[in-house]
Design a protein around this motif. Sequence first.
Motif: not given
Length: 289
Positions: A28, A31-32, A35-36, A248, A252, A258-259, A262, A265-266
């Motif tokens: 995850p 993957y995140a 996507y970021s 976030m 999102t 979504y980008g 993410m 999120a990072m």
Amino acid sequence: MVWVSSPWKIALMVFPAFILFTAFFVYPIVYAGGYSLTDAAGFSGADFIGLDNYLALVDDPFFRRSVSNTLLILVLSVTFLVPASFGLALLMQQRVRAAGALRALLFGPAIVAPILVGLVWVFILDPRVGLLNHLVEPLGIPPVQWIGGDSLTPYSIAVVFIWASVGFAMTIFYAGLQLLPREVMEASSLDGASRWQQLRFVTVPMMRETIGIVSLLLITNVFKIFELVYMLTGGGPVHSSETLVSYMYFVTFTDQRYGSGMAIAMVVFVIGAITSLAYLALSRRGRLA
């Protein structure tokens, strides 16, 4: 006869845990992170844009506000929650009437879902129908915007978080106190140490690892605050009460960027990891706890 494991046997035993760790933690994050670096939005395609999402966060005033709110809650929680829960654990260790019932009462909020905790505190802090304003109204104090305003909301969220977490932290401290060797405490008492000296020079140094564990759990939990914000204010007004996770979520799933979501999120992952590792490093050197 001592059974010695071969490297292959050790690898075989570790392999299932490694698979689960990779599937539910490493993948995850990777993957995140991928996507970021895209402009993914809604159900449209995702094109690689490099670090543009991260650079956009620097100029995003709502993101900066969410960072400041999260750090404010973190500072208030570390400042008040750790000493308060440790003090309650010391109190519960004494011969207090109904100590078991008091421990259960203090631990109660920790087993209640955060969304329900937020709902309860809405009826206490709401500026219009909240219990708190009704209690101070006879004193001639005008209604206060405990939540929903521009200034007090992060402090109110911190108070609710501390209230919900103090019982859990107290339980960990209480368990740690029960494991302290009685011989050391009795020896210090025979040497003429007062209770304050025992606490300062014996109890606290021996509880250093437990204090570090509680502090680390507190730090990680602050960076996961979402339900309290969602229930108390929804992040408003105008995102002034957002935390990193709640903002976030908005970016999102509500704004469907979504980008960008993410990327936040990072940032949350990196800040949480750096803060935790820094605290552990300082704790091992004896500079904290």
